[in-house]
Design a protein around this motif. Sequence first.
Motif, PDB file in Angstrom:
ATOM      1  N   HIS A 103      10.604   1.227   2.065  1.00 45.32           N
ATOM      2  CA  HIS A 103      10.519  -0.174   1.775  1.00 45.32           C
ATOM      3  C   HIS A 103      11.588  -0.368   0.660  1.00 45.32           C
ATOM      4  O   HIS A 103      12.246  -1.579   0.658  1.00 45.32           O
ATOM      5  CB  HIS A 103       9.185  -0.698   1.614  1.00 45.32           C
TER       6      HIS A 103
ATOM      7  N   SER B   2       6.493   5.841   3.559  1.00 42.22           N
ATOM      8  CA  SER B   2       7.163   4.366   4.111  1.00 42.22           C
ATOM      9  C   SER B   2       7.298   3.658   2.641  1.00 42.22           C
ATOM     10  O   SER B   2       8.100   2.762   2.790  1.00 42.22           O
ATOM     11  CB  SER B   2       5.900   3.682   4.941  1.00 42.22           C
ATOM     12  N   TYR B   3       6.605   3.647   1.707  1.00 41.75           N
ATOM     13  CA  TYR B   3       7.112   2.948   0.260  1.00 41.75           C
ATOM     14  C   TYR B   3       8.405   3.099   0.022  1.00 41.75           C
ATOM     15  O   TYR B   3       9.188   2.160  -0.352  1.00 41.75           O
ATOM     16  CB  TYR B   3       6.038   3.318  -0.919  1.00 41.75           C
TER      17      TYR B   3
ATOM     18  N   PHE C   6       0.413   5.127   1.132  1.00 47.44           N
ATOM     19  CA  PHE C   6      -0.195   5.971   2.093  1.00 47.44           C
ATOM     20  C   PHE C   6      -0.230   7.387   1.518  1.00 47.44           C
ATOM     21  O   PHE C   6       0.554   7.852   0.882  1.00 47.44           O
ATOM     22  CB  PHE C   6       0.133   5.654   3.532  1.00 47.44           C
TER      23      PHE C   6
ATOM     24  N   PRO D  58       8.079   1.714  10.120  1.00 49.51           N
ATOM     25  CA  PRO D  58       6.893   1.152  10.454  1.00 49.51           C
ATOM     26  C   PRO D  58       5.692   2.244  10.215  1.00 49.51           C
ATOM     27  O   PRO D  58       4.530   1.692  10.173  1.00 49.51           O
ATOM     28  CB  PRO D  58       7.083   0.748  11.712  1.00 49.51           C
ATOM     29  N   ALA D  59       5.831   3.298  10.279  1.00 43.92           N
ATOM     30  CA  ALA D  59       4.810   4.239  10.192  1.00 43.92           C
ATOM     31  C   ALA D  59       3.824   4.409   8.968  1.00 43.92           C
ATOM     32  O   ALA D  59       4.399   3.898   7.729  1.00 43.92           O
ATOM     33  CB  ALA D  59       5.207   5.874  10.368  1.00 43.92           C
ATOM     34  N   GLU D  60       2.581   4.246   9.037  1.00 42.13           N
ATOM     35  CA  GLU D  60       1.802   4.289   7.909  1.00 42.13           C
ATOM     36  C   GLU D  60       1.669   5.686   7.159  1.00 42.13           C
ATOM     37  O   GLU D  60       0.733   6.157   7.368  1.00 42.13           O
ATOM     38  CB  GLU D  60       0.174   3.824   8.156  1.00 42.13           C
ATOM     39  N   CYS D  61       2.741   6.165   6.641  1.00 41.81           N
ATOM     40  CA  CYS D  61       3.020   7.331   6.226  1.00 41.81           C
ATOM     41  C   CYS D  61       3.391   7.238   4.787  1.00 41.81           C
ATOM     42  O   CYS D  61       3.770   6.301   4.077  1.00 41.81           O
ATOM     43  CB  CYS D  61       4.356   7.858   6.979  1.00 41.81           C
ATOM     44  N   GLU D  62       3.209   8.384   3.869  1.00 37.59           N
ATOM     45  CA  GLU D  62       3.346   8.418   2.401  1.00 37.59           C
ATOM     46  C   GLU D  62       4.873   8.242   2.020  1.00 37.59           C
ATOM     47  O   GLU D  62       5.118   7.546   1.049  1.00 37.59           O
ATOM     48  CB  GLU D  62       2.850   9.765   1.884  1.00 37.59           C
TER      49      GLU D  62
ATOM     50  N   HIS E 187       3.300  11.639   7.976  1.00 35.44           N
ATOM     51  CA  HIS E 187       3.488  11.400   9.460  1.00 35.44           C
ATOM     52  C   HIS E 187       4.742  12.330   9.937  1.00 35.44           C
ATOM     53  O   HIS E 187       5.016  12.418  11.140  1.00 35.44           O
ATOM     54  CB  HIS E 187       3.510  10.541  10.039  1.00 35.44           C
TER      55      HIS E 187
ATOM     56  N   PRO F 209       1.052  -1.145  -0.090  1.00 37.46           N
ATOM     57  CA  PRO F 209      -0.129   0.069   0.040  1.00 37.46           C
ATOM     58  C   PRO F 209       0.957   1.287   0.031  1.00 37.46           C
ATOM     59  O   PRO F 209       2.027   1.370   0.640  1.00 37.46           O
ATOM     60  CB  PRO F 209      -0.889  -0.116   1.277  1.00 37.46           C
TER      61      PRO F 209
ATOM     62  N   GLU G 218       4.186   9.911  15.251  1.00 34.61           N
ATOM     63  CA  GLU G 218       4.592   8.642  14.493  1.00 34.61           C
ATOM     64  C   GLU G 218       5.729   8.552  14.078  1.00 34.61           C
ATOM     65  O   GLU G 218       6.025   7.300  13.486  1.00 34.61           O
ATOM     66  CB  GLU G 218       3.195   8.314  13.903  1.00 34.61           C
TER      67      GLU G 218
END
Length: 114
Positions: A106, A102-103, A72, A96-100, A76, A70, A81
């Motif tokens: 990764h 994070s991709y 996001f 680990p944050a669900e932040c734009e 953040h 995903p 966070e």
Amino acid sequence: MSTAGMFKKCNHCNKEWPNRDDFLADDSLSLIGYQPNFVVLSKGLFLFNHQCGNTLSLSVDKFSDLYQGPVFTSSHANSSECLGYCLHKNDLRPCPAECECSYVRHILSVLSKQ
């Protein structure tokens, strides 16, 4: 010589990589960092050192397909966070944050294992 259709060329030693697979398989390169572009994330830069002593930069969009999860839409950054990884060029850890962002983190972890 034209570099059209070429993935990357070192402007110091003139080493050429015709495609991304050749670039990622080259042991003379090492991923050393990431410079974010918080306005347009895909224009952030992954930084690689080449054995000739040059640092090469390639935009995130050249590697975006390496991430299949995903994406996001909210940031953040500067929140409780946010662990601040993107603010440190040499920090390659996934976030680990669900932040734009994070991709991108990764993709860094994928590239650092190449």
